[in-house]
Design a protein around this motif. Structure first.
Motif, PDB file in Angstrom:
ATOM      1  N   ASP A   2       0.828  -1.205   0.000  1.00 23.19           N
ATOM      2  CA  ASP A   2       0.000   0.000   0.000  1.00 23.19           C
ATOM      3  C   ASP A   2       0.863   1.256   0.000  1.00 23.19           C
ATOM      4  OD1 ASP A   2      -2.611   1.190   0.291  1.00 23.19           O
ATOM      5  OD2 ASP A   2      -3.104  -0.777   1.168  1.00 23.19           O
ATOM      6  N   LEU A   3       0.258   2.360  -0.457  1.00 17.44           N
ATOM      7  CA  LEU A   3       1.017   3.605  -0.502  1.00 17.44           C
ATOM      8  C   LEU A   3       1.325   4.111   0.906  1.00 17.44           C
ATOM      9  CD1 LEU A   3       2.149   5.455  -2.667  1.00 17.44           C
ATOM     10  CD2 LEU A   3       0.198   6.943  -2.298  1.00 17.44           C
ATOM     11  N   THR A   4       0.342   3.973   1.828  1.00 13.76           N
ATOM     12  CA  THR A   4       0.574   4.421   3.203  1.00 13.76           C
ATOM     13  C   THR A   4       1.700   3.635   3.844  1.00 13.76           C
ATOM     14  OG1 THR A   4      -1.609   3.437   3.350  1.00 13.76           O
ATOM     15  CG2 THR A   4      -1.290   5.561   4.441  1.00 13.76           C
ATOM     16  N   VAL A   5       1.686   2.320   3.611  1.00 16.07           N
ATOM     17  CA  VAL A   5       2.721   1.466   4.189  1.00 16.07           C
ATOM     18  C   VAL A   5       4.084   1.890   3.664  1.00 16.07           C
ATOM     19  CG1 VAL A   5       3.536  -0.890   4.412  1.00 16.07           C
ATOM     20  CG2 VAL A   5       1.107  -0.424   4.407  1.00 16.07           C
ATOM     21  N   LEU A   6       4.126   2.170   2.346  1.00 14.02           N
ATOM     22  CA  LEU A   6       5.365   2.591   1.720  1.00 14.02           C
ATOM     23  C   LEU A   6       5.844   3.899   2.333  1.00 14.02           C
ATOM     24  CD1 LEU A   6       6.840   1.149  -0.586  1.00 14.02           C
ATOM     25  CD2 LEU A   6       6.023   2.931  -2.092  1.00 14.02           C
ATOM     26  N   LEU A   7       4.874   4.810   2.566  1.00 10.08           N
ATOM     27  CA  LEU A   7       5.202   6.120   3.134  1.00 10.08           C
ATOM     28  C   LEU A   7       5.794   5.956   4.525  1.00 10.08           C
ATOM     29  CD1 LEU A   7       4.640   8.819   1.723  1.00 10.08           C
ATOM     30  CD2 LEU A   7       2.823   9.180   3.391  1.00 10.08           C
ATOM     31  N   VAL A   8       5.108   5.133   5.364  1.00 10.65           N
ATOM     32  CA  VAL A   8       5.595   4.935   6.733  1.00 10.65           C
ATOM     33  C   VAL A   8       6.970   4.292   6.712  1.00 10.65           C
ATOM     34  CG1 VAL A   8       5.161   3.722   8.881  1.00 10.65           C
ATOM     35  CG2 VAL A   8       3.299   4.809   7.694  1.00 10.65           C
ATOM     36  N   GLY A  99      12.792  -1.658  16.764  1.00  4.92           N
ATOM     37  CA  GLY A  99      11.630  -1.738  17.643  1.00  4.92           C
ATOM     38  C   GLY A  99      10.681  -2.811  17.155  1.00  4.92           C
ATOM     39  N   ASP A 100       9.618  -3.036  17.897  1.00  3.59           N
ATOM     40  CA  ASP A 100       8.692  -4.120  17.565  1.00  3.59           C
ATOM     41  C   ASP A 100       7.935  -3.801  16.273  1.00  3.59           C
ATOM     42  OD1 ASP A 100       7.328  -6.394  17.679  1.00  3.59           O
ATOM     43  OD2 ASP A 100       6.080  -5.887  19.406  1.00  3.59           O
ATOM     44  N   SER A 101       6.787  -3.107  16.390  1.00  8.14           N
ATOM     45  CA  SER A 101       6.057  -2.740  15.177  1.00  8.14           C
ATOM     46  C   SER A 101       5.122  -1.585  15.504  1.00  8.14           C
ATOM     47  CB  SER A 101       5.263  -3.919  14.624  1.00  8.14           C
ATOM     48  OG  SER A 101       4.346  -4.359  15.588  1.00  8.14           O
ATOM     49  N   ILE A 102       4.828  -0.790  14.489  1.00  6.11           N
ATOM     50  CA  ILE A 102       3.871   0.306  14.643  1.00  6.11           C
ATOM     51  C   ILE A 102       2.562  -0.157  14.039  1.00  6.11           C
ATOM     52  CG2 ILE A 102       3.348   2.679  14.024  1.00  6.11           C
ATOM     53  CD1 ILE A 102       6.311   3.155  13.694  1.00  6.11           C
ATOM     54  N   ARG A 103       1.467   0.053  14.787  1.00  7.82           N
ATOM     55  CA  ARG A 103       0.160  -0.352  14.273  1.00  7.82           C
ATOM     56  C   ARG A 103      -0.690   0.868  14.014  1.00  7.82           C
ATOM     57  NH1 ARG A 103      -1.492  -5.154  18.266  1.00  7.82           N
ATOM     58  NH2 ARG A 103       0.027  -6.690  17.543  1.00  7.82           N
ATOM     59  N   PHE A 104      -1.385   0.885  12.890  1.00  3.17           N
ATOM     60  CA  PHE A 104      -2.444   1.870  12.687  1.00  3.17           C
ATOM     61  C   PHE A 104      -3.424   1.280  11.700  1.00  3.17           C
ATOM     62  CE2 PHE A 104       0.871   2.714   9.698  1.00  3.17           C
ATOM     63  CZ  PHE A 104       0.236   3.020   8.516  1.00  3.17           C
ATOM     64  N   ASP A 105      -4.701   1.640  11.858  1.00  2.00           N
ATOM     65  CA  ASP A 105      -5.769   0.991  11.089  1.00  2.00           C
ATOM     66  C   ASP A 105      -5.568  -0.523  11.151  1.00  2.00           C
ATOM     67  OD1 ASP A 105      -6.599   3.488  10.606  1.00  2.00           O
ATOM     68  OD2 ASP A 105      -6.038   3.541   8.485  1.00  2.00           O
ATOM     69  N   ALA A 284      -5.986  -1.166  22.244  1.00  6.53           N
ATOM     70  CA  ALA A 284      -5.001  -2.075  21.634  1.00  6.53           C
ATOM     71  C   ALA A 284      -3.963  -1.342  20.793  1.00  6.53           C
ATOM     72  CB  ALA A 284      -5.730  -3.116  20.791  1.00  6.53           C
ATOM     73  N   ILE A 285      -4.436  -0.365  19.991  1.00  2.00           N
ATOM     74  CA  ILE A 285      -3.499   0.225  19.025  1.00  2.00           C
ATOM     75  C   ILE A 285      -2.545   1.195  19.706  1.00  2.00           C
ATOM     76  CG2 ILE A 285      -3.370   1.789  17.050  1.00  2.00           C
ATOM     77  CD1 ILE A 285      -5.772   0.345  15.916  1.00  2.00           C
ATOM     78  N   THR A 286      -3.104   2.169  20.459  1.00  3.73           N
ATOM     79  CA  THR A 286      -2.238   3.149  21.115  1.00  3.73           C
ATOM     80  C   THR A 286      -1.304   2.464  22.096  1.00  3.73           C
ATOM     81  OG1 THR A 286      -4.325   4.338  21.202  1.00  3.73           O
ATOM     82  CG2 THR A 286      -2.376   5.519  21.953  1.00  3.73           C
TER      83      THR A 286
END
Lengths: 384, 184
Positions: A2-8, A99-105, A284-286
């Motif tokens: 995805d474009l967002t994933v690529l951006l992050v 680090g572990d992982s960043i979660r969003f959506d 969960a996410i924050t």
């Protein structure tokens, strides 16, 4: 993807790049402060509060110095040398999981430049290329001292790479994977950190990391007492700056690598409890993201400790003599690391992870016995 | 010309990368033999190894790519550079460039080229085309490579390790200093 994933992902890569440069910059400041502390001085304290602007002042000085190329030097290789040193130094942090992982959506993105299943080999390959910058620069200077420095760097790096690789193989046997993230994940609980399962491997690895970074006590390529300035005798201005800077970046990367391989990376004791408590109280996410941030900070704490350790050793120990360096590499570290691999393998056959402690215990006993059996030296009173 | 253009239009990004890498590989390989200074020659050879590793990555053989860089670019080429720096071959060595050696090298090189071309044109050596059903992207990854090496190819693998051991012992024997040897 995805474009967002690529951006992050792009942002993560840029941030890692920026942090690497920032830490390398302030390592020069920290080095002077640590040296000053160990020698009972004050260190830089004029530029800015507590001398914090000192690295910027240094960089300014480096940029405005005369950029000199010796007339008999091979011009393009002379320029290529520092570029190679810088390039290889910056490349290796790509596969280290910070680090572990960043979660969003619905996305979950690991905090890591790139996850490849041969991460350890990638770092090993890039590290083994690091010597080209020094060799090319030293040869291109057309100066005997530079050439000797370059040749010393080459032989030293090749000798210590073998022991480095063998101590890493013991880790790979424990994990069964070449991915750095898999190695970090395997050390989730505190007593499974590789420092506890591979104490000897850790000592060998750290020693070899010092040698690969050309840090004291292994800084023979730039040994001032014998070689003027070593491989960078002829360099001035920012080209010299790049060489010095590359050394600090290497120091940061090897600190990160040591913490990831032996000190559990971003793991810390009671990590799961803290993570689940955060997720319960903040969602969960924050909660997960904050837990990742804590892991990130912990990882950098470990890295800073090792950077400090590098400086501590530099200002405490004298430099090795050349034959001592070679004897240590070939006659001590390589046989020990082979023994380490064999004992680790034997332990893993019986599902026992702590087998290499046997070597440590035997070595300590041998030291005690030889210390006890050595003839006692009588203190001779001074003749007046 | 139009065929050429349409061929370029049909290429995937991987195809473009392949062409780019191939051109780079060929140029650096030509650089190895044409460079007058042996140091430049070695540096061009290192560049060639990098391009070959790029080809391995395109074939999804990451392990092979990394090992190629570690072993060849990282260790063997460092030793090459090391030796050449010691030899200091700056001046032209004209003795080894007589007409006879030039003729002999042209003949040998030409024979090798003819041999290689015949091999590549042989029917049995044609590269099979990819079939989407039997294609597995994971063929070149470490796990599969390890499985293959330690099951189907265990004998050649172990024989190679014996060969390395013999070479190591031989090197130690050559480098060993006897009691009466000159100390230098």
């Amino acid at each position: 993807m995805d474009l967002t994933v690529l951006l992050v992902k792009g942002i993560i890569i840029l941030v890692i790049f920026g942090i690497t440069l920032l830490i390398a910059t302030y390592s020069t400041y920290a080095e002077r402060k640590v040296a000053a502390f160990l020698q009972d001085r004050l260190g830089p304290n004029r530029a800015g509060p507590w001398g914090l602007l000192q690295p910027i002042a240094d960089a300014g000085k480096m940029f405005f110095k005369e950029d000199f190329i010796p007339s008999q030097a091979s011009k393009w290789l002379f320029i290529l040398g520092p570029c190679l040193a810088m390039l290889t130094a910056l490349m290796s942090s790509a596969v280290i999981p910070f680090g572990d992982s960043i979660r969003f959506d619905n996305y979950s993105i690991p905090v890591q430049g790139i996850e490849i299943n041969i991460g350890v080999l990638y770092i090993f390959g890039v590290v083994s290329l690091g010597v080209y910058g020094i060799m090319v620069g030293g040869w291109a200077s057309n100066n005997k001292f530079s050439l000797l420095g370059a040749i010393r760097a080459a032989s030293q790096n090749i000798s210590y790479e073998i022991a480095l690789g063998l101590s890493m193989i013991a880790i790979l046997m424990m994990t069964g994977s070449l991915s750095v993230r898999a190695i970090v994940d395997q050390q989730a609980s505190f007593f499974e950190w590789n420092i506890f399962t591979q104490p000897l491997g850790f000592v060998i690895f750290l020693t070899c990391a010092f040698a690969e970074c050309n840090r004291t006590p292994f800084d023979l390529p730039e040994c001032e007492t014998e070689l003027v300035g070593g491989y960078h005798t002829e360099y001035s201005s920012m080209k010299l700056g790049f060489y010095l800077f590359a050394e600090y970046i290497n120091m940061f990367v090897s600190s990160a690598f040591v913490s990831a391989l032996y000190f559990g990376g971003f793991h810390y004791p009671f990590m799961n409890e803290v993570g689940s408590a955060l997720e319960r109280s903040m969602g969960a996410i924050t909660g997960h993201n904050i837990a990742t941030a804590i892991g990130f900070v912990v990882f950098f704490g470990k890295i800073f400790f090792f950077i400090f350790f590098f400086m501590w050793v530099r200002w405490t120990l004298p430099r090795f003599r050349y034959d001592q360096l070679m004897n240590l590499g070939w006659k001590t570290l390589i046989p020990l690391s082979i023994l380490n691999v064999v004992i680790t393998g034997a332990g893993l056959l019986y599902n026992f992870k702590y087998a290499t402690w046997a070597i440590v215990i035997v070595m300590v006993l041998m030291v005690i016995v030889s210390g006890a059996r050595a003839p006692k030296r009588e203190a001779i009173p001074q003749q007046v | 010309m139009t065929e050429f253009l349409s061929f370029f239009k049909t290429l995937t990004p991987t195809g473009y990368l392949f062409l780019f890498l191939t051109v780079l590989t060929l140029f650096s390989a030509i650089g190895v033999v044409t460079a007058r200074n042996p140091i430049y020659s070695v540096l061009a050879l290192i560049a060639t190894f990098f391009c070959l590793s790029g080809h391995y990555v395109l074939l999804n053989a990451q392990f092979l790519a990394a090992v190629n860089i570690i072993v060849y670019a990282g260790a063997i080429m460092v030793l090459f550079l090391f030796t050449i720096m010691f030899l200091n071959l700056r001046k032209e060595d004209e003795e080894s460039k007589t007409n006879l050696t030039k003729m002999a090298s042209v003949v040998v090189g030409g024979l090798l080229m003819i041999m290689l071309i015949t091999i590549f044109r042989a029917k049995s050596a044609q590269v099979p085309t990819v079939s989407a059903t039997s294609f597995s992207a994971k063929t070149g990854l470490v796990e599969n490579l390890g499985q293959l090496l330690y099951s189907d190819y265990i004998l050649p693998f172990e024989l190679a390790s014996v060969l390395f051991l013999v070479a190591m012992v031989g090197a130690v024997m050559l480098g060993k200093r006897e009691a009466g040897d000159r100390h230098f």
